[in-house]
Motif scaffolding. Structure first.
Motif, PDB file in Angstrom:
ATOM      1  N   THR A 255     -55.317 -34.458 -10.404  1.00  6.63           N
ATOM      2  CA  THR A 255     -56.744 -34.991  -9.938  1.00  6.63           C
ATOM      3  C   THR A 255     -57.638 -33.895  -9.224  1.00  6.63           C
ATOM      4  N   LYS A 256     -56.622 -33.056  -8.363  1.00 11.05           N
ATOM      5  CA  LYS A 256     -57.578 -32.062  -7.786  1.00 11.05           C
ATOM      6  C   LYS A 256     -56.557 -30.689  -7.591  1.00 11.05           C
ATOM      7  N   LEU A 257     -56.886 -29.622  -8.363  1.00  8.60           N
ATOM      8  CA  LEU A 257     -56.144 -28.582  -8.230  1.00  8.60           C
ATOM      9  C   LEU A 257     -56.621 -27.790  -6.949  1.00  8.60           C
ATOM     10  N   GLU A 258     -55.808 -27.502  -5.759  1.00 14.66           N
ATOM     11  CA  GLU A 258     -55.990 -26.638  -4.815  1.00 14.66           C
ATOM     12  C   GLU A 258     -55.906 -25.452  -4.900  1.00 14.66           C
ATOM     13  N   HIS A 259     -54.686 -25.027  -5.391  1.00 17.22           N
ATOM     14  CA  HIS A 259     -54.241 -23.544  -5.575  1.00 17.22           C
ATOM     15  C   HIS A 259     -53.356 -23.447  -6.584  1.00 17.22           C
ATOM     16  N   GLU A 260     -53.558 -22.311  -7.326  1.00 15.52           N
ATOM     17  CA  GLU A 260     -52.562 -21.786  -8.339  1.00 15.52           C
ATOM     18  C   GLU A 260     -52.130 -20.478  -8.156  1.00 15.52           C
ATOM     19  N   GLU A 261     -50.926 -20.394  -8.272  1.00 14.11           N
ATOM     20  CA  GLU A 261     -49.916 -19.011  -8.203  1.00 14.11           C
ATOM     21  C   GLU A 261     -49.924 -18.687  -9.703  1.00 14.11           C
ATOM     22  N   LEU A 262     -50.413 -17.819 -10.094  1.00 14.38           N
ATOM     23  CA  LEU A 262     -50.643 -17.259 -11.509  1.00 14.38           C
ATOM     24  C   LEU A 262     -49.266 -16.680 -12.041  1.00 14.38           C
ATOM     25  N   GLY A 263     -48.340 -16.406 -11.181  1.00 18.64           N
ATOM     26  CA  GLY A 263     -46.869 -15.916 -11.541  1.00 18.64           C
ATOM     27  C   GLY A 263     -46.399 -14.815 -10.628  1.00 18.64           C
ATOM     28  N   LEU A 264     -45.419 -15.066 -10.231  1.00 13.44           N
ATOM     29  CA  LEU A 264     -44.597 -14.190  -9.243  1.00 13.44           C
ATOM     30  C   LEU A 264     -43.413 -13.568 -10.350  1.00 13.44           C
ATOM     31  N   PHE A 265     -43.333 -12.277 -10.234  1.00 14.46           N
ATOM     32  CA  PHE A 265     -42.490 -11.456 -11.102  1.00 14.46           C
ATOM     33  C   PHE A 265     -41.455 -10.987  -9.897  1.00 14.46           C
ATOM     34  N   LEU A 266     -40.283 -11.313  -9.791  1.00 12.56           N
ATOM     35  CA  LEU A 266     -39.246 -11.075  -8.639  1.00 12.56           C
ATOM     36  C   LEU A 266     -38.240 -10.212  -9.430  1.00 12.56           C
TER      37      LEU A 266
END
Length: 428
Positions: A255-266
Motif C-alpha cells: 500500500t506504500k513503498l517506503e524504500h527499495e534496495e535495488l540489489g546487494l551483490f555480496l
C-alpha cells in the motif's frame, strides 16, 4: 630517515574504512583517509547482528531495532497455516539491526576526536620504499604514510590476490513498505523463510531463494528476497519476481513503498589477499566476509582494535619499513587458525551452492537443530577450529541421507579447500 606525513593512510569511506581508521586513531597514531566520496555520505545498505554479539561489544545502543521473536521456516509451505510445513524453527536468540547513521557516527566521532585528516580523491598509484608509502591520486595529489590500508571494498584499488576462480555472489532485493495486511507476525524477525509453495515446479528446480524479513514497527516491514552465494549469481529481476510471487500467494499487496534496495551483490568466497604485499587490507578488501553467512560488521568491530594495537606497536619502531609494518598487520589479521577456518567455511559454501531446494531446507533444519552455541559460533566465526569441526561433524551425522550424499560428493574446488584447511599456506 624520511618522515612520512602520516602514520597510516586509509583508503575508502565505507564501514571497513571507518572501522580501521577509528581504531588506528584511538591508538594515538596520525591517521589520514583518502576516499572518492564524503565519509559522512549515508550508507545505502542495512547491517544486522546477533544480540549477544552486539552486547559483548558494548554497542547495543547503536541498534535501531531488536527482536526476541526470531525464527526461520524450512518447510515446503502449504495452504493450511497449521501444516507442519508452516511451523517455524525458533532461534531463541535476539537479533538486531544497526541504525546506520549511529554506526557511522560511532566511527566518525572517534576519527574527529583524534583529528583524522580527510582527503577527497581516487587513489591511482602506489610507490613504496624503505621509509614510506606514497599514494598519488588521479588529480595528481600525493600523500605519504608509513602504512597504507586498502579498505576500498570487494574490488580493492591496490590489493592483489595470488588466487583466482569463480566468485560466489549473494544477491538480495529488498523493500521497506506498508501492506494491506501484515506479511509476517508482529514483532517478528525471520532469518530464513525457504517455503516455496508460491513457485511453479520449474521455478522450484531453479536456484533456491529465501525471504529475510522483519517487523520495523508502526506498520512497516522490511522484506528481502535473498540468494545464497552462487556463481553465476541469481539476478535481481528473478529475486524481485519471487518476492512478488511470495506476496501474491498470500494475497498481500503493497500500500506504500517506503524504500527499495535495488540489489546487494555480496562476494562470499573471495580469496585471502597475498599476505606478502607491503600494503594492508581491511574489511571486504581483505576477504573478511564470512563465506557461510555473509556477515562482516561484527567481525570488523571485534577485530579492528586488536589489529590497530599491533600496527601501532610496529609503527612506533622508527626503523620499521612499510613492508614490515604491513607484515605485522597481516599476521594479526590472518593468523593460521583463521586461514584454516576460512578454507573450511568455503568448503561448506561449495557444497551448499550445489544443493537443490529440498536439500537446502533439510540442511538448515539440521543446522539450527544443533546446540545454540554451535550454530551461533559458526555464523559469527567465534568457534575454535576444534569446535568448528565438531559442529560440522555433528551436523553430518544427524543429517538425512539426501543431505549426506550432497555433503560427501567432491567436485570443483572442494579437495583443494580441504587441503588448504589441513596444510594452510602461511604467506606472512
Amino acid at each position: 630517515m624520511i618522515k612520512a606525513s602520516a602514520d597510516a593512510l586509509v583508503l575508502g569511506a565505507g564501514p571497513g574504512a571507518l572501522a580501521i581508521a577509528a581504531a588506528l586513531s584511538s591508538e594515538n597514531l596520525k591517521v589520514e583517509v583518502l576516499a572518492n566520496s564524503d565519509p559522512h555520505e549515508p550508507w545505502p545498505y542495512t547491517y544486522g547482528i546477533w544480540g549477544e554479539e552486539v552486547d559483548d561489544l558494548g554497542l547495543a545502543h547503536l541498534l535501531e531495532h531488536r527482536w526476541k521473536n526470531t525464527v526461520s521456516f524450512f518447510g515446503e509451505g502449504a495452504d493450511n497455516p497449521s501444516s507442519k510445513s508452516n511451523i517455524p524453527t525458533p532461534h531463541n536468540r535476539d537479533y538486531g539491526l544497526f541504525d546506520k547513521n549511529k554506526l557511522q557516527h560511532h566511527w566518525l566521532s572517534q576519527c574527529e576526536l583524534a583529528k583524522v585528516q580527510w582527503h577527497k580523491g581516487l587513489a591511482q598509484k602506489l610507490d613504496i620504499n624503505e621509509t614510506e608509502s606514497r599514494v598519488t591520486t588521479e588529480e595528481g595529489k600525493t600523500i605519504t604514510a608509513r602504512l597504507v590500508v586498502d579498505a576500498t571494498g570487494y574490488d580493492p584499488v591496490f590489493l592483489k590476490s595470488s588466487e583466482s576462480g569463480p566468485v560466489a555472489v549473494q544477491t538480495c532485493y529488498g523493500i521497506v513498505a506498508k501492506f494491506n495486511k501484515p506479511p509476517i507476525a508482529e514483532n517478528q524477525f525471520i532469518l530464513m523463510d525457504y517455503r516455496c509453495d508460491h513457485l511453479s515446479e520449474k521455478e522450484k528446480s531453479e536456484p533456491p531463494t529465501f525471504l529475510y524479513a522483519m517487523d520495523m514497527g508502526e506498520g512497516s516491514f522490511f522484506l528481502e528476497e535473498t540468494s545464497l552465494g552462487l556463481a553465476p549469481p541469481v539476478s535481481i529481476e528473478t529475486l524481485r519476481t519471487r518476492l512478488e510471487l511470495r506476496l501474491a500467494n498470500k494475497d498481500i499487496r503493497i500500500t506504500k513503498l517506503e524504500h527499495e534496495e535495488l540489489g546487494l551483490f555480496l562476494p562470499m568466497n573471495l580469496p585471502i589477499p597475498d599476505l606478502k604485499q607491503p600494503v594492508l587490507g581491511f574489511g571486504g578488501a581483505a576477504g573478511m566476509v564470512h563465506p557461510a553467512s555473509g556477515y562482516m560488521v561484527g567481525g570488523m568491530l571485534r577485530r579492528a582494535p586488536g589489529l590497530a594495537k599491533a600496527i601501532a606497536k610496529k609503527i612506533r619502531d622508527s626503523e620499521a619499513s612499510p613492508a614490515q609494518i604491513a607484515q605485522c598487520g597481516w599476521a594479526e589479521l590472518w593468523p593460521e587458525d583463521l586461514i584454516r577456518k576460512q578454507a573450511l567455511y568455503k568448503f561448506g559454501l561449495e557444497k551448499l551452492m550445489r544443493f537443490s531446494e529440498p536439500q537446502l531446507r533439510e540442511f538448515f533444519k539440521g543446522f539450527f537443530d544443533l546446540p545454540s552455541s554451535q550454530w551461533y559460533g559458526f555464523l559469527t566465526n567465534t568457534l575454535t577450529i576444534k569446535e568448528l569441526v565438531s559442529a560440522m561433524w555433528k551436523m553430518f551425522v544427524k543429517a538425512p541421507w539426501s543431505v549426506r550424499i550432497g555433503l560427501m560428493g567432491m567436485q570443483g574446488r572442494e579437495i583443494k579447500l580441504l587441503w588448504e584447511f589441513m596444510k594452510p599456506k602461511i604467506k606472512n
